[in-house]
Every structure is written in structure tokens, then in C-alpha cells.
Design a protein around this motif. Structure first.
Motif, PDB file in Angstrom:
ATOM      1  N   PRO A 372       0.794  -1.239   0.000  1.00  0.00           N
ATOM      2  CA  PRO A 372       0.000   0.000   0.000  1.00  0.00           C
ATOM      3  C   PRO A 372       0.823   1.283   0.000  1.00  0.00           C
ATOM      4  O   PRO A 372       0.340   2.324  -0.442  1.00  0.00           O
ATOM      5  N   PHE A 373       2.049   1.237   0.490  1.00  0.00           N
ATOM      6  CA  PHE A 373       2.874   2.450   0.471  1.00  0.00           C
ATOM      7  C   PHE A 373       4.148   2.249  -0.362  1.00  0.00           C
ATOM      8  O   PHE A 373       5.198   2.837  -0.087  1.00  0.00           O
ATOM      9  N   ASN A 374       4.028   1.395  -1.393  1.00  0.00           N
ATOM     10  CA  ASN A 374       5.118   1.175  -2.356  1.00  0.00           C
ATOM     11  C   ASN A 374       6.413   0.750  -1.688  1.00  0.00           C
ATOM     12  O   ASN A 374       7.519   1.066  -2.163  1.00  0.00           O
ATOM     13  N   GLY A 375       6.291   0.026  -0.580  1.00  0.00           N
ATOM     14  CA  GLY A 375       7.467  -0.473   0.116  1.00  0.00           C
ATOM     15  C   GLY A 375       7.847  -1.865  -0.361  1.00  0.00           C
ATOM     16  O   GLY A 375       7.065  -2.554  -1.029  1.00  0.00           O
ATOM     17  N   THR A 376       9.047  -2.285  -0.032  1.00  0.00           N
ATOM     18  CA  THR A 376       9.499  -3.628  -0.363  1.00  0.00           C
ATOM     19  C   THR A 376      10.173  -4.266   0.842  1.00  0.00           C
ATOM     20  O   THR A 376      10.701  -3.574   1.721  1.00  0.00           O
ATOM     21  N   ILE A 377      10.154  -5.579   0.862  1.00  0.00           N
ATOM     22  CA  ILE A 377      10.902  -6.352   1.842  1.00  0.00           C
ATOM     23  C   ILE A 377      11.511  -7.547   1.121  1.00  0.00           C
ATOM     24  O   ILE A 377      10.835  -8.219   0.340  1.00  0.00           O
ATOM     25  N   ASN A 378      12.782  -7.767   1.348  1.00  0.00           N
ATOM     26  CA  ASN A 378      13.492  -8.879   0.728  1.00  0.00           C
ATOM     27  C   ASN A 378      14.497  -9.445   1.725  1.00  0.00           C
ATOM     28  O   ASN A 378      14.711  -8.873   2.805  1.00  0.00           O
TER      29      ASN A 378
END
Length: 446
Positions: A372-378
Motif C-alpha cells: 500500500p505504500f510502495n514499500g518492499t521487503i526482501n
């Protein structure tokens, strides 16, 4: 820790003796230096699709020496095999075999990169077969290459162009020295988000990054690398590591935050410190971790619980706070350090393997919550990395672990840090929920 064997067999007499005796011949890897060229020779682009033409045009715009047809005996810096239009396994032959005829012309520390589409998005069994076949092709090729060269792949969803921002970001990463110890791996690009940096040497300019476990080893390397790439650093570690932590924080001109990340208020303390001292928070790197190795038959509750608490429960707790904070809404990045032990397992590490496998599951699930807030997790999953811990291993075990990968050597903490810096950058905005191994393509395990 220095790998003296690799240094010995990389040059002159040592190289000649190793070749005559049939000994492993690792070479010193081409690692990134600011201002260094992206590749060290011409780039061959194979494939007949419009996507291949677009890639060739883009690389010309980057100032690279691009070939659409190889010249005889010309040493190549990279081969890019564009397979975005394959619909059947039979479609692989021409572009792949064309690339194959030029493999002997690859220079030292060269790169092979495929660009294709995810098998999950294929509309037919034949299409899925062709796309999944590329997985086996690349991983096999990576085991054939020599002299520090690597093979990796980029996977695109069906609606993405080969030149979408994060596809190009991944391509730059795989071509560069930043990916020196990444081999036989894939990155999936699933959205059009992401932007390439105006200054490739400062991709994190203006960002504020928190790095946990930053006092030593891989954590200190992450802090240094993110700082070099333009980020302001908040270095976090336990009070017992205070002197080392302060030294790292001073070196990178950041701030130090001493506390145990397994505390209930860890997430709030991280946000408060970053915002009060630096005005914002853009990146959180979950690096802190511990080992308490023991065979499961001899495992006690304290060893099990302490590893779970630090390695995964703390990350979950901190992420819950991050996801609800108004200060972590502007295309934020989370990068977690997993381990190949969480993928392939390791004897005596059931607790550690469970915690690092947990990190992988957390990353895949949390990716949806970041959208929803154009974030990423990797996540990154290191293999054998030269650290103080591996330096204490018995000699024979350490040497075996070093050589049991396609590059025939251990990685450096900076190899993990370079991968994290890429995943934390705007160029990786279309990549989320991924686990990228930094292991030189380990030859044992899944």
C-alpha cells in the motif's frame, strides 16, 4: 579472513602448479569499486524479440560496447540472453546455443544474465515448461563457468517490459562487481515501481538506514557499504558490543543505538532515534542474529528460545511497529539477513535453521503488507562468508566449506552488504518478497 590459497593460485607459478595437479583454481573476484566500469569488455546480447532490441539500445545508452553478433576471438565482458518471448521449449535452442558458441570468449570475472518470464504467469503448459527450463539451464551453466564468471537470471511478470525500471536495476546489479559472489540465482521483478539512480555510485543518497547487529562482521560491512552508497546510518547493537559499535558509527559518521532488539519496545526505539536524530527513516536492515548450535537430541529450551527470539521474533515485532508508523510510509525498504541454513539445513543447527527459514517465510508474507505504500521487503541468504566465526572452524572443515561452491572460495562480508544495498535502493522498487542467495552457488543442499 584472507583466503591465502585463492591468492596463491590466482597468479604465476601457483596458478601453473594448481592447473597441473588438478587442484581447485579460484580467481580473485571482481568486486565493486566506486567509479569502476560496469563490465570489463564488450556485451553480447542474444535473442530475436523486441525486448532484446530494447535491452541492446538501453545498454548503448549506458555507454557500453554492445554486440548483437559476436566477433571471432573477441574477449567478452558479458552475455545477455533475452528469452522474454519463448512459448515452447523448442524456442530456447537458437538464442541459447548462439550464446553457447561465445562462452569460450568470456573474459575473467565475466557475466551471463538471462532475462525471461515467470513460469507461474505462463498461459500454457508448453510456456510454463520453457520458462521453468530456463531455471535449470542457468543453474547448470553457472556450474560450468570458470575464472570467476557467474550466471544469473531476471524473471519478469508477463505485463512487464524488459526495460522496466527494476529489471534494469537488477541487470546493472548482476553485471557489476556488486554481485561478485551471487551465482546461479534469480530475481523476480513483479511491478513497474522503481527508479534508476541519477548517480550509480550513490544509489542511497538522502536515505536514513538502520542496521542491526552493526558492531562487527557482516553488520559492520553493511553499515560501511550503505554509507558509501550515500545513506545516513543508525548502527544498532547490544551494550556489550558498545565500543565496537561506537567505532563503526564514528567511521560511517552515523549514530549508535545500544540496546537488545528482542526488547518489546525495540521498534519504537528505532523509529524515535532515527526521526529525532536524522529526521526520517527509509531503510531497516535486520542483520542481528545469534547461533547456539547443538544437535536436536541435546538441545535445551534456553538455546532454542534465545535463537528464535533474536533471529526471527524480534524482526516480526519490529516490523509490526514499522508497518503502523507514519514515519515509514515513503517507499520504505526492509532487508533481512537469512541464511542458506534456512534453505538447505545444516547439522547441529535445527534452531538456527528454523529461525532463518522463518525469516524467509516472514519476508514473503510481509511483501503484501508493504504494497500500500510502495514499500518492499526482501532477504539475502549468505553461504560461507569469511568472518571471525568461520575463522575459528577447524582447518579441514573450513577449507571444504570454502571450495564447495561454483566459485571455489568463500565470500566476503562486503558481498552480503553489496546485495543488501541494491535491494534497499530505489532501483529495486519492483522487487519484493524475494530471497537472494549470496553463496557462490553452493553445491550442497537445496
Amino acid at each position: 579472513m584472507t583466503d591465502k590459497y585463492t591468492q596463491l593460485v590466482s597468479h604465476g607459478l601457483g596458478r601453473d602448479v594448481a592447473k597441473r595437479l588438478g587442484l581447485p583454481q579460484p580467481v580473485e573476484l571482481r568486486r565493486y569499486q566506486p567509479g569502476s566500469p560496469l563490465v570489463t569488455g564488450p556485451v553480447l546480447v542474444t535473442g530475436d524479440s523486441p525486448g532484446a532490441d530494447d535491452i541492446a539500445t538501453t545498454l548503448l545508452g549506458w555507454g557500453l560496447d554492445v554486440r548483437r553478433n559476436a566477433l571471432p576471438k573477441e574477449k567478452l565482458g558479458a552475455i545477455i540472453v533475452v528469452l522474454d518471448a519463448v512459448q515452447h521449449p523448442g524456442d530456447l535452442a537458437k538464442p541459447v546455443l548462439t550464446a553457447g558458441t561465445s562462452l569460450r570468449d568470456l573474459g575473467t570475472n565475466a557475466r551471463v544474465v538471462t532475462i525471461s518470464r515467470t513460469s507461474q504467469s505462463a498461459q500454457t503448459p508448453a510456456g510454463a515448461a520453457a520458462r521453468q527450463g530456463i531455471d535449470g539451464l542457468v543453474r547448470s551453466l553457472a556450474k560450468e563457468l570458470r575464472a570467476g564468471s557467474t550466471a544469473n537470471g531476471i524473471l519478469l511478470d508477463d505485463d512487464l517490459a524488459t526495460t522496466s525500471p527494476s529489471a534494469l536495476g537488477a541487470l546493472r546489479f548482476f553485471l557489476s562487481g556488486r554481485s561478485a559472489y551471487v551465482d546461479g540465482q534469480f530475481l523476480t521483478v513483479s511491478s513497474t515501481l522503481g527508479t534508476l539512480p541519477s548517480d550509480p555510485d550513490k544509489p542511497l543518497a538522502g536515505k536514513v538506514a538502520v542496521v542491526t547487529g552493526a558492531a562487527r562482521g557482516i553488520g559492520a560491512a553493511i553499515a560501511r557499504t550503505l554509507h558509501r552508497d550515500g545513506a545516513t546510518i543508525v548502527a544498532v547493537d547490544i551494550p556489550a558490543a558498545g565500543d565496537h559499535l561506537a567505532a563503526v558509527a564514528n567511521e560511517v559518521r552515523g549514530t549508535a543505538l545500544q540496546f537488545d532488539i528482542s526488547r518489546d519496545d525495540a521498534g519504537h526505539r528505532i523509529i524515535e532515534h532515527a526521526v529525532e536524530r536524522h529526521g526520517r527513516l527509509d531503510i531497516v536492515v535486520h542483520n542481528a542474529g545469534i547461533t547456539r548450535d547443538r544437535l536436536l537430541a541435546n538441545m535445551d529450551e534456553s538455546r532454542w528460545q534465545s535463537v528464535i527470539a533474536v533471529n526471527i521474533a524480534a524482526q516480526l515485532s519490529i516490523n509490526e511497529v514499522l508497518l503502523t508508523s507514519e514515519h515509514f510510509k515513503d517507499a520504505p525498504r526492509i532487508v533481512s539477513v537469512a541464511s542458506t541454513s534456512g534453505i538447505a539445513g545444516n547439522r547441529g543447527q535445527t534452531n538456527y535453521g528454523a529461525s532463518k527459514g522463518g525469516v524467509i517465510g516472514m519476508v514473503r508474507s510481509t511483501a503484501l503488507l508493504m504494497e500500500p505504500f510502495n514499500g518492499t521487503i526482501n532477504a539475502v541468504a549468505p553461504g560461507f562468508i569469511e568472518t571471525e566465526m568461520t575463522a575459528r572452524m577447524p582447518f579441514a572443515i573450513r577449507e571444504a566449506a570454502r571450495r564447495l561452491n561454483s566459485l571455489k572460495q568463500g565470500g566476503q562480508p562486503r558481498d552480503v552488504a553489496e546485495t543488501i544495498s541494491f535491494l534497499a535502493s530505489d532501483a529495486a522498487g519492483g522487487i519484493s518478497g524475494q530471497v537472494l542467495r549470496v553463496c557462490g552457488q553452493q553445491l550442497v543442499g537445496a
